[in-house]
Design an enzyme around this catalytic site. Structure first.
Site, PDB file in Angstrom:
ATOM      1  N   LEU A  92       0.833  -1.206   0.000  1.00 42.71           N
ATOM      2  CA  LEU A  92       0.000   0.000   0.000  1.00 42.71           C
ATOM      3  C   LEU A  92       0.869   1.258   0.000  1.00 42.71           C
ATOM      4  O   LEU A  92       0.822   2.070   0.923  1.00 42.71           O
ATOM      5  CB  LEU A  92      -0.984   0.004   1.178  1.00 42.71           C
ATOM      6  CG  LEU A  92      -2.028  -1.119   1.166  1.00 42.71           C
ATOM      7  CD1 LEU A  92      -2.929  -1.041   2.398  1.00 42.71           C
ATOM      8  CD2 LEU A  92      -2.872  -1.093  -0.116  1.00 42.71           C
ATOM      9  N   ALA A  94       5.385  -3.206  -7.994  1.00 43.06           N
ATOM     10  CA  ALA A  94       6.538  -2.466  -8.504  1.00 43.06           C
ATOM     11  C   ALA A  94       6.353  -0.993  -8.211  1.00 43.06           C
ATOM     12  O   ALA A  94       5.240  -0.526  -7.972  1.00 43.06           O
ATOM     13  CB  ALA A  94       6.676  -2.662 -10.018  1.00 43.06           C
ATOM     14  N   THR A 132       7.580  -5.278 -18.792  1.00 45.21           N
ATOM     15  CA  THR A 132       7.033  -4.170 -19.584  1.00 45.21           C
ATOM     16  C   THR A 132       7.731  -4.089 -20.937  1.00 45.21           C
ATOM     17  O   THR A 132       8.883  -4.526 -21.076  1.00 45.21           O
ATOM     18  CB  THR A 132       7.223  -2.837 -18.820  1.00 45.21           C
ATOM     19  OG1 THR A 132       6.986  -1.753 -19.715  1.00 45.21           O
ATOM     20  CG2 THR A 132       8.642  -2.676 -18.280  1.00 45.21           C
ATOM     21  N   ASP A 133       7.064  -3.486 -21.905  1.00 39.55           N
ATOM     22  CA  ASP A 133       7.714  -3.279 -23.213  1.00 39.55           C
ATOM     23  C   ASP A 133       8.875  -2.291 -23.100  1.00 39.55           C
ATOM     24  O   ASP A 133       9.740  -2.248 -23.985  1.00 39.55           O
ATOM     25  CB  ASP A 133       6.697  -2.813 -24.270  1.00 39.55           C
ATOM     26  CG  ASP A 133       5.976  -1.513 -23.929  1.00 39.55           C
ATOM     27  OD1 ASP A 133       6.241  -0.924 -22.868  1.00 39.55           O
ATOM     28  OD2 ASP A 133       5.130  -1.083 -24.751  1.00 39.55           O
ATOM     29  N   GLU A 134       8.904  -1.501 -22.009  1.00 37.76           N
ATOM     30  CA  GLU A 134       9.965  -0.490 -21.883  1.00 37.76           C
ATOM     31  C   GLU A 134      11.346  -1.114 -21.703  1.00 37.76           C
ATOM     32  O   GLU A 134      12.352  -0.440 -21.852  1.00 37.76           O
ATOM     33  CB  GLU A 134       9.651   0.474 -20.733  1.00 37.76           C
ATOM     34  CG  GLU A 134       8.337   1.198 -20.956  1.00 37.76           C
ATOM     35  CD  GLU A 134       8.110   2.363 -20.006  1.00 37.76           C
ATOM     36  OE1 GLU A 134       9.089   2.989 -19.574  1.00 37.76           O
ATOM     37  OE2 GLU A 134       6.931   2.630 -19.709  1.00 37.76           O
ATOM     38  N   LYS A 187      13.164  -2.674 -14.184  1.00 42.65           N
ATOM     39  CA  LYS A 187      12.273  -3.741 -14.659  1.00 42.65           C
ATOM     40  C   LYS A 187      13.051  -4.755 -15.504  1.00 42.65           C
ATOM     41  O   LYS A 187      12.797  -5.961 -15.435  1.00 42.65           O
ATOM     42  CB  LYS A 187      11.116  -3.150 -15.474  1.00 42.65           C
ATOM     43  CG  LYS A 187      10.126  -2.324 -14.695  1.00 42.65           C
ATOM     44  CD  LYS A 187       9.311  -3.132 -13.687  1.00 42.65           C
ATOM     45  CE  LYS A 187       8.356  -4.107 -14.345  1.00 42.65           C
ATOM     46  NZ  LYS A 187       7.516  -4.803 -13.322  1.00 42.65           N
ATOM     47  N   LEU A 243       1.815  18.595 -21.823  1.00 40.50           N
ATOM     48  CA  LEU A 243       2.169  17.718 -22.954  1.00 40.50           C
ATOM     49  C   LEU A 243       3.677  17.811 -23.165  1.00 40.50           C
ATOM     50  O   LEU A 243       4.224  18.881 -23.449  1.00 40.50           O
ATOM     51  CB  LEU A 243       1.410  18.156 -24.219  1.00 40.50           C
ATOM     52  CG  LEU A 243       1.613  17.282 -25.452  1.00 40.50           C
ATOM     53  CD1 LEU A 243       1.121  15.846 -25.202  1.00 40.50           C
ATOM     54  CD2 LEU A 243       0.875  17.881 -26.654  1.00 40.50           C
ATOM     55  N   ASN A 251       1.317  11.042 -28.459  1.00 36.74           N
ATOM     56  CA  ASN A 251       0.731  11.662 -27.263  1.00 36.74           C
ATOM     57  C   ASN A 251      -0.180  12.825 -27.639  1.00 36.74           C
ATOM     58  O   ASN A 251      -1.159  13.112 -26.958  1.00 36.74           O
ATOM     59  CB  ASN A 251       1.838  12.133 -26.317  1.00 36.74           C
ATOM     60  CG  ASN A 251       2.482  10.955 -25.598  1.00 36.74           C
ATOM     61  OD1 ASN A 251       1.920   9.860 -25.562  1.00 36.74           O
ATOM     62  ND2 ASN A 251       3.665  11.168 -25.044  1.00 36.74           N
ATOM     63  N   LYS A 278      13.270  13.813 -19.596  1.00 38.69           N
ATOM     64  CA  LYS A 278      14.657  13.404 -19.864  1.00 38.69           C
ATOM     65  C   LYS A 278      14.676  11.990 -20.430  1.00 38.69           C
ATOM     66  O   LYS A 278      14.022  11.096 -19.871  1.00 38.69           O
ATOM     67  CB  LYS A 278      15.450  13.380 -18.557  1.00 38.69           C
ATOM     68  CG  LYS A 278      15.871  14.715 -18.037  1.00 38.69           C
ATOM     69  CD  LYS A 278      16.776  14.440 -16.839  1.00 38.69           C
ATOM     70  CE  LYS A 278      17.138  15.688 -16.109  1.00 38.69           C
ATOM     71  NZ  LYS A 278      17.872  15.370 -14.867  1.00 38.69           N
TER      72      LYS A 278
HETATM   73  P1  NAD Z   1       0.728   0.549  -9.729  1.00 34.40           P
HETATM   74  O1  NAD Z   1       1.785   1.556  -9.405  1.00 34.40           O
HETATM   75  O2  NAD Z   1      -0.671   1.011  -9.950  1.00 34.40           O
HETATM   76  O3  NAD Z   1       0.651  -0.552  -8.561  1.00 34.40           O
HETATM   77  C1  NAD Z   1       1.791  -1.084  -7.958  1.00 34.40           C
HETATM   78  C2  NAD Z   1       1.335  -1.802  -6.700  1.00 34.40           C
HETATM   79  O4  NAD Z   1       2.488  -2.406  -6.098  1.00 34.40           O
HETATM   80  C3  NAD Z   1       0.719  -0.871  -5.643  1.00 34.40           C
HETATM   81  O5  NAD Z   1      -0.463  -1.448  -5.130  1.00 34.40           O
HETATM   82  C4  NAD Z   1       1.799  -0.788  -4.574  1.00 34.40           C
HETATM   83  O6  NAD Z   1       1.269  -0.548  -3.274  1.00 34.40           O
HETATM   84  C5  NAD Z   1       2.459  -2.146  -4.707  1.00 34.40           C
HETATM   85  N1  NAD Z   1       3.852  -2.152  -4.201  1.00 34.40           N
HETATM   86  C6  NAD Z   1       4.847  -1.288  -4.523  1.00 34.40           C
HETATM   87  N2  NAD Z   1       5.963  -1.601  -3.861  1.00 34.40           N
HETATM   88  C7  NAD Z   1       5.684  -2.706  -3.118  1.00 34.40           C
HETATM   89  C8  NAD Z   1       6.439  -3.507  -2.236  1.00 34.40           C
HETATM   90  N3  NAD Z   1       7.734  -3.229  -1.971  1.00 34.40           N
HETATM   91  N4  NAD Z   1       5.849  -4.573  -1.655  1.00 34.40           N
HETATM   92  C9  NAD Z   1       4.543  -4.857  -1.904  1.00 34.40           C
HETATM   93  N5  NAD Z   1       3.775  -4.116  -2.723  1.00 34.40           N
HETATM   94  C10 NAD Z   1       4.337  -3.051  -3.331  1.00 34.40           C
HETATM   95  O7  NAD Z   1       1.281  -0.263 -10.972  1.00 34.40           O
HETATM   96  P2  NAD Z   1       0.496  -0.867 -12.229  1.00 34.40           P
HETATM   97  O8  NAD Z   1       0.341   0.191 -13.243  1.00 34.40           O
HETATM   98  O9  NAD Z   1      -0.677  -1.612 -11.738  1.00 34.40           O
HETATM   99  O10 NAD Z   1       1.596  -1.879 -12.779  1.00 34.40           O
HETATM  100  C11 NAD Z   1       1.628  -3.232 -12.331  1.00 34.40           C
HETATM  101  C12 NAD Z   1       2.793  -3.932 -12.984  1.00 34.40           C
HETATM  102  O11 NAD Z   1       2.691  -3.846 -14.407  1.00 34.40           O
HETATM  103  C13 NAD Z   1       4.155  -3.311 -12.636  1.00 34.40           C
HETATM  104  O12 NAD Z   1       5.074  -4.338 -12.454  1.00 34.40           O
HETATM  105  C14 NAD Z   1       4.493  -2.473 -13.863  1.00 34.40           C
HETATM  106  O13 NAD Z   1       5.889  -2.353 -14.021  1.00 34.40           O
HETATM  107  C15 NAD Z   1       3.866  -3.309 -14.965  1.00 34.40           C
HETATM  108  N6  NAD Z   1       3.487  -2.549 -16.166  1.00 34.40           N
HETATM  109  C16 NAD Z   1       2.573  -1.520 -16.068  1.00 34.40           C
HETATM  110  C17 NAD Z   1       2.197  -0.847 -17.227  1.00 34.40           C
HETATM  111  C18 NAD Z   1       1.163   0.243 -17.182  1.00 34.40           C
HETATM  112  O14 NAD Z   1       0.827   0.787 -18.231  1.00 34.40           O
HETATM  113  N7  NAD Z   1       0.607   0.602 -16.027  1.00 34.40           N
HETATM  114  C19 NAD Z   1       2.768  -1.182 -18.468  1.00 34.40           C
HETATM  115  C20 NAD Z   1       3.709  -2.208 -18.514  1.00 34.40           C
HETATM  116  C21 NAD Z   1       4.049  -2.904 -17.354  1.00 34.40           C
END
Ligand code: NAD
Length: 336
Positions: A45, A91, A133-135, A161, A213, A256, A281
């Site tokens: 959280l 993450a 992630t694709d990044e 990642k 933007l 964008n 950046k």
């Molecule tokens: P988010 O930031 O909405 O959620 C991350 C969650 O992880 C949160 O609930 C946070 O409380 C929890 N968290 C963070 N650190 C923690 C820890 N140390 N221990 C336990 N919980 C922890 O992220 P999201 O957008 O839902 O992304 C989820 C996953 O998908 C990530 O791994 C992200 O890299 C990957 N991802 C996201 C996107 C995107 O467009 N959002 C795209 C590609 C990949």
């Protein structure tokens, strides 16, 4: 029908109170989900995690919520012992924050993933689905990356990642742990924290405020509805192969600037609310994944029409100011 505990798959979902993780949990425990799973959410959280994201399934008998950190080796060990599969979403996920400070990204994304992998290995968990992630691939001007493309991340977020992604695959190659990696494009949909472009712009435009933007607005992203993403993740958990990487694309590429135009229209706003700001950046120009593999192997296709998905997302934010309003004023210490 309620199945006896032993015949259920016990799925541990890290980051299950975040945007995508909570969507996955709501889907698994919702009316269209399988009836043979129980779910434990492990979430620290942080500023991005929110118990309210799980409200629709909060009383579900198959859901357990554990407030904790993926870097807590003892806690993670106990949880791994009691679960079959692990789906790892947790993450630090925001590129801009990683530019301001990378430490927490390395701690959570790299050390946290390694802590989970060690526990999964000790208990020989059935499947470890790592959400990458694709990044991690870097930036591509034309064409699309397949899963065999070498990783070349640019931002500290993407580098953390990529490290986690490579570690996960190393545990498969070295130890034979059943690891499956997914690399998806930009997600959108309800319950996304209002710092990422679609919810940030939507909430600000709806409030009559301005939106920033970056640069000339020509950076290109592929948009993936979170419904489609979690369907793909579940296919990988249930039918994916050990040691394999699966790209997950959405099929709608936009600059964008094009996206901003759509959001201005959907919010009934005006272009005068769009402010051009200095580019991020190291801003990656374009991401594009080739998702032929998951289509051919697991029969995945994105099913959400982007125009419809975006309209529904904007409508959700319009209706749910009670959800995002309080997030705008979260205390600073919650935003490490
Ligand atoms: P988010 O930031 O909405 O959620 C991350 C969650 O992880 C949160 O609930 C946070 O409380 C929890 N968290 C963070 N650190 C923690 C820890 N140390 N221990 C336990 N919980 C922890 O992220 P999201 O957008 O839902 O992304 C989820 C996953 O998908 C990530 O791994 C992200 O890299 C990957 N991802 C996201 C996107 C995107 O467009 N959002 C795209 C590609 C990949």
């Amino acid at each position: 029908m309620t199945l006896p505990e032993k015949s259920r798959s016990r799925v541990l979902v890290t980051g299950g109170a975040g945007f995508i993780g909570s969507h996955y949990v709501r889907t698994l425990l919702g009316p269209t989900g399988p009836d043979d799973v129980s779910v434990t959410v492990l979430d620290r959280l942080t500023y991005a995690g929110n118990r309210a994201n799980l409200a629709p399934v909060a009383d579900h008998p198959a859901l357990t919520f554990v407030h904790g950190d993926i870097r807590d080796a003892d806690l993670v060990d106990r949880l791994a012992a009691d679960h079959d599969d692990l789906v790892h979403f947790a993450a630090e996920s925001h590129v801009d924050r990683s530019i301001l400070g990378a430490a927490e990204f390395v701690r959570t994304n790299v050390l946290g993933t390694q802590t989970l992998l060690d526990a999964a290995l000790r208990h020989r968990m059935r499947a470890f689905v790592h959400i990458s992630t694709d990044e991690v691939y870097g930036s591509i001007d034309t064409g699309s990356w397949t899963e065999s493309e070498p990783l070349a991340p640019n931002s500290p977020y993407a580098a953390s990642k990529a490290s986690a992604d490579l570690l996960a695959l190393a545990y498969h190659r070295t130890h034979g742990l059943d690891v499956r990696v997914t690399r998806c494009s930009n997600n959108y949909g309800p319950y996304q924290f209002p710092e990422k472009v679609i919810p940030l712009f939507t909430t600000r435009l709806l409030e009559g405020g301005t939106v920033p933007l970056y640069g000339d607005g020509s950076n290109v992203r592929d948009w993936l509805h979170v419904d489609d993403h979690v369907r793909a993740v579940e296919a990988v958990r249930v039918r994916g192969r050990a040691g394999e990487v699966y790209n997950i694309g959405g099929g709608t590429e936009l600059t964008n600037r094009e996206l901003t135009t759509l959001l201005v229209g959907a919010c009934g706003a005006d272009w005068s609310q769009v402010v051009h700001v200095e580019d991020r950046k190291g801003h990656d120009r374009r991401y594009s994944v080739d998702w032929t593999k998951i289509r051919e192997e697991l029969d995945y296709r994105p099913g959400t029409d982007f125009a419809k998905g975006l309209a529904e997302t904007v409508a959700w934010y319009r209706r749910h100011r009670d959800w995002w309003g309080p997030l705008l004023t979260r205390p600073a210490e919650a935003s490490r």
